[in-house]
Scaffold this active site. Sequence first.
Site, PDB file in Angstrom:
ATOM      1  N   GLU A   1       0.798  -1.226   0.000  1.00 22.32           N
ATOM      2  CA  GLU A   1       0.000   0.000   0.000  1.00 22.32           C
ATOM      3  C   GLU A   1       0.829   1.274   0.000  1.00 22.32           C
ATOM      4  O   GLU A   1       0.482   2.246  -0.651  1.00 22.32           O
ATOM      5  CB  GLU A   1      -0.967   0.002   1.194  1.00 22.32           C
ATOM      6  CG  GLU A   1      -2.097  -0.988   1.038  1.00 22.32           C
ATOM      7  CD  GLU A   1      -3.147  -0.859   2.130  1.00 22.32           C
ATOM      8  OE1 GLU A   1      -3.405   0.270   2.570  1.00 22.32           O
ATOM      9  OE2 GLU A   1      -3.704  -1.886   2.534  1.00 22.32           O
TER      10      GLU A   1
ATOM     11  N   HIS B   1      -7.200 -10.126  14.048  1.00 23.08           N
ATOM     12  CA  HIS B   1      -5.783 -10.363  13.855  1.00 23.08           C
ATOM     13  C   HIS B   1      -5.069 -10.299  15.206  1.00 23.08           C
ATOM     14  O   HIS B   1      -5.679 -10.069  16.240  1.00 23.08           O
ATOM     15  CB  HIS B   1      -5.207  -9.314  12.906  1.00 23.08           C
ATOM     16  CG  HIS B   1      -5.926  -9.244  11.597  1.00 23.08           C
ATOM     17  ND1 HIS B   1      -5.908 -10.280  10.693  1.00 23.08           N
ATOM     18  CD2 HIS B   1      -6.715  -8.285  11.055  1.00 23.08           C
ATOM     19  CE1 HIS B   1      -6.641  -9.951   9.644  1.00 23.08           C
ATOM     20  NE2 HIS B   1      -7.148  -8.751   9.841  1.00 23.08           N
TER      21      HIS B   1
ATOM     22  N   ASP C   1      -2.539  -4.515   3.204  1.00 20.91           N
ATOM     23  CA  ASP C   1      -2.725  -4.694   4.643  1.00 20.91           C
ATOM     24  C   ASP C   1      -3.625  -5.887   4.982  1.00 20.91           C
ATOM     25  O   ASP C   1      -4.527  -6.241   4.209  1.00 20.91           O
ATOM     26  CB  ASP C   1      -3.303  -3.426   5.263  1.00 20.91           C
ATOM     27  CG  ASP C   1      -2.278  -2.305   5.341  1.00 20.91           C
ATOM     28  OD1 ASP C   1      -1.076  -2.597   5.224  1.00 20.91           O
ATOM     29  OD2 ASP C   1      -2.679  -1.138   5.512  1.00 20.91           O
TER      30      ASP C   1
ATOM     31  N   ASP D   1      -6.364  -6.652   6.494  1.00 21.91           N
ATOM     32  CA  ASP D   1      -7.712  -6.445   7.004  1.00 21.91           C
ATOM     33  C   ASP D   1      -8.669  -6.348   5.823  1.00 21.91           C
ATOM     34  O   ASP D   1      -8.277  -6.547   4.668  1.00 21.91           O
ATOM     35  CB  ASP D   1      -7.790  -5.191   7.886  1.00 21.91           C
ATOM     36  CG  ASP D   1      -7.359  -3.925   7.147  1.00 21.91           C
ATOM     37  OD1 ASP D   1      -7.087  -3.989   5.929  1.00 21.91           O
ATOM     38  OD2 ASP D   1      -7.293  -2.860   7.798  1.00 21.91           O
TER      39      ASP D   1
ATOM     40  N   ARG E   1      -4.624  -1.955  13.060  1.00 22.07           N
ATOM     41  CA  ARG E   1      -6.091  -2.005  12.910  1.00 22.07           C
ATOM     42  C   ARG E   1      -6.534  -3.435  13.168  1.00 22.07           C
ATOM     43  O   ARG E   1      -6.488  -4.280  12.283  1.00 22.07           O
ATOM     44  CB  ARG E   1      -6.518  -1.529  11.521  1.00 22.07           C
ATOM     45  CG  ARG E   1      -6.274  -0.049  11.308  1.00 22.07           C
ATOM     46  CD  ARG E   1      -6.813   0.449   9.976  1.00 22.07           C
ATOM     47  NE  ARG E   1      -6.577   1.886   9.839  1.00 22.07           N
ATOM     48  CZ  ARG E   1      -5.494   2.427   9.314  1.00 22.07           C
ATOM     49  NH1 ARG E   1      -4.526   1.639   8.876  1.00 22.07           N
ATOM     50  NH2 ARG E   1      -5.362   3.731   9.228  1.00 22.07           N
TER      51      ARG E   1
END
Length: 885
Positions: free
Chosen positions: A7, A350, A80, A82, A305
Amino acid sequence: MNVVVVESPAKAKTINKYLGPGYKVLASFGHVRDLPAKDGSVLPDQDFEMSWEVDSASQKRIKDIADAVKGSDGLFLATDPDREGEAISWHVLDLLKKRRVLGDKPVKRVVFNAITKKAVLDAMAAPRDIDAPLVDAYLARRALDYLVGFNLSPVLWRKLPGARSAGRVQSVALRLVCDREAEIERFVSEEYWNISALLGTPRGDQFEARLVSADGKRLQNRSIKTGDDANRLKTLLEGASYVVESVEAKPVKRNPGPPFTTSTLQQAASSNLGFNASRTMQVAQKLYEGVDIGGETVGLITYMRTDGVQMAPEAIDGARRAVQEQFGDRYVPEKPRFYSTKAKNAQEAHEAIRPTDFNRTPEKVRRHLDADQARLYELIWKRGIASQMASAEIERTTVEITADSKGEKAGLRAVGSVIRFDGFLGAYMDQREEGDKGEDDDEDGRLPEINAREKLDKNKVNASQHFTEPPPRYSEASLIKKMEELGIGRPSTYAATLKTLSDREYVTTEKRKLIPQPKGRLVTAFLENFFTKYVEYDFTADLEEKLDRISAGELDWKQVLRDFWQDFFAQIEDTKELRVTNVLDALNEALAPLVFPKREDGSDPRTCQVCGTGKLSLKLGKYGAFVGCSNYPECNFTRQLSQDGAEAEATGLNEPKSLGADPHTGEDLTLRSGRFGPYIQRGEGKDAKRSSLPKGWKPEDIDHEKALALINLPRDIGKHPESGKMISAGLGRYGPFLLHDGTYANLESVEDVFTIGLNRAVTVLAEKQSKGPGGRGRGTPAALKTLGDHPDGGAITVRDGRYGPYVNWGKVNATLPKGKDPQAVTLDEALALIAEKGGKAGSGKAKATKAKAAAGTKKTAAKPKAAAKPKASAKTATKAKKTGT
C-alpha cells in the site's frame, strides 16, 4: 522476477530490501479506485451494480504496476491484513485483468502482521488466494454507506437547510453525543450528605471511617438527603463511644489486561497522552511501517487495525524473556497468559498490537523517534509486556466499627488497600477516564494497625454536603469505548467517524470533551423523529453483525443489501409528503431545552419578549435554523440558535437601543439584534447601513463612540508613500484587514482596525508583499469550500479572490452574485454559474463546457420528479459530496 504490490511507498522500500533482487515491490498508495461522488454509483434496481472510478494519480500507479507485471513471472498482492487491504488487492487485480496483462501468470495474496524480515519471508512462503467473502463484506459496507449518504443527505438538505450530511455510522455516533447532552440538560441535581469520623487507635494513629448504618438500617450511597438528617446523625456520633467489631484482611489478586486492540489503544492514548483518535492512528501507522534504526528500516509494532487480543506464540515467548530480564524471575507467571477476543468475526481478529521485538525497549529506540512516536511506542511496549507478567497482589483490609450513644447505635467502616507485590503494575497501570471511576477509588489508602474489640478515640466528626452531578460529556476515548460496547462501527472506522463529525461542524471538542453543536442536534432530532430505525443502536449493531457474517461466508452480501434497501427506500419516499411545519413542530418539542431555555424571571420561554404576544419557534432559512416570532412580519424578532441558549436569549434585544446620532449624517445609531447576532444600524429602511459586532465585543459595552467607529468602516488611514493610493482598514468575513490597491493584508486584532497608523500600515503591507503570491488578491487563493465534482471531471470549489468570492472549475472562474454567502453556494448553483461563464467566453470549448454543465444541472433538477419511480431509486435529488463513513 516477481511483482509485489503493497500500500505505501515506505513499506515498498523496506520490503524490497527483505526480498532481494528477484522481486520488484510497488506501492498502490492506498485505494486505487472508489465509488465516484455522484448519482448512480450504486444501482439497486440493477442488483446493486457498482460503478468504480480511478483518479488520475491512481491511473499512473496502475499503469506502472501493469507495465511491471507484463514482464514478470508472477504477482503477489501484499496489501494490509484487514478487510480494506483485501479490497485493495481485489481492486488492483480486477484492473490488471481488464488491462489483460496477467495471462497465465500466478497471482497470490500474502499477508503479514508486522514489517520485519521474518514476518515478510514467512508470509511469502505461505501465500493464499484473495478472500472472496472478505471482499463481499467490503462491497456490502461500501454500498450501504453510499446508499445511506447519497439518499439521506438530500432529504436533510430539503427539509433541514444548513445540515451537511448523514451517514450510516456517523449519524449513530452523533446520536450518542447528542443523547448524552440531552441527558445532561434533563438532569436534576439532588442534595445528599456524607458523614465520617476521624478516629484514633490506642497507639495514637489516626484514620477515617465512613458512616454505613444507622437506625438499624444500612445506608446506601446518597441515603442521607437533608441537612437535618445529617445534623441528627452527626450529633449521635459526636456523643458516641467507638469499638472495633471486626478487622478482615483479605488478599486480592489483580490480573493484567490484554495487549492493545485498535479501540483500546485509542482510548489509552487519549487518557495517557492526550492524543485524539486520528493522531493515534497516524503515529501508529509510522511505527508499523518502520523507522530508521542504525541504517535499517524496522517496523516497531504489529498492524494497528485489529480487534484481536492475543499475541503470536513467539511474541509471548519474547515477552516472557523480556520480563525476566527487565524485572526478575518473580514477575514471570508460571504459565503464559492467553486472552480470548470479543470480536464477532474471527477473520477480522488479527494479532493484538504489540512490539515486533520486546528487546527493543523504549529507552533503546527513543533516540530514533520523534516525541509522539516515542510516547506511543512506550505505551504499546508497556501494555504488551504487562500482559505477560505476574498478577499484582493486594491486601484489602475492611474494619467494621460500632458507635454507641446511650444505646443508640450506628455502624462505620474503614477500608484500605496495600500492594504486597506490584507484579504487572511495575510496568503498566491504566489511567481511567474522568467519570469512569468506582465508588471506592478513593479508599485505597493504607490503614494503621487496628485490632478487633479495641476502643477508639473520637477526634472529629465531619458532615459534608454534596450534590449529584450529571453524567460527563463523552470524550473521544469514552465514545469509542461506548461504540465498541454497542457494536457500532469497527476498529478501522472510529477515527474517520469522529473526524467526520468534527469536519461537518456537528461536534466540537473543548478540554477533550465532545460538545454537540446546534446543527448536529438538529440533524439528530430530525433523524430520531423521521428515520428512527436507522439511528437505533441495536439496528446499527445488527447490521454490523451481518457484515461480519458476510465476511465469514455465512450470508449473501446482495441479499443483505436487498433487505436493507427495501425498507430504507420506502422511508425516503415517505418523507416526500413531509411538510416543513411537521419538521419544525417535532424539533421544537425534541429540542425544547436548547431552543427555548428557561428564563430567570420564570416567564414562558416560548413567548416573544419583543411583542409579548407571539410564540417563538424554530425557523428554517437558507443558512440554517434560527428562532423567530410567529407574528412576523409585524414582529421581526429573531435570534441565532446557540448551544448556550441563555446567552443567545440575552443577545435578543427587546427593542432597538438608541446610541445617539451620527454627526456627519444626522441619522440615529441604534443597537439591534438579528438572526446572526447583535449589530449597529444607522438610519432606517432598506438603505440603512448595518455592521455586525466584531467577535469579542459585547452589546452591553457598546457606546456612541464605538458604534460610530464601527459604522464608518472601512477607515481611510492615509496615502501610500510610493503609489499615492489610499490605504484603508476594515472588517471582513475573515477578520480585520488592510486594503491597498486591491491587495489585502490581515491585521492581528479588531482594535488595530481603529488604531493603526500610516507607518505601521505600510510595514504590514510590505511584509505581506515579501511573502510572495498566495494571499488574497495575489496568486491562486485557497479553496473556501469544495462542492463536489463536475460532470466532466474535476473538483468545483468556492474561493475568495481580489474582486470577491467566486466559483472555480479548472480554468473557469465565475463570480458569485453580489451578497451571496460563499459558504451557502450549492453544487447546482455553481454548475449554472460555470455554464453561464462558459457561454460568455464564446469559444467552442467554452460552449461545450456550458452545454455539458447545463445538461448536468438539468439532469440534477429532474431527479425529484423521477425519484418516485422504482427505476430512479438509486439516484438522489442533488449531486452530493461523499459523506465518509
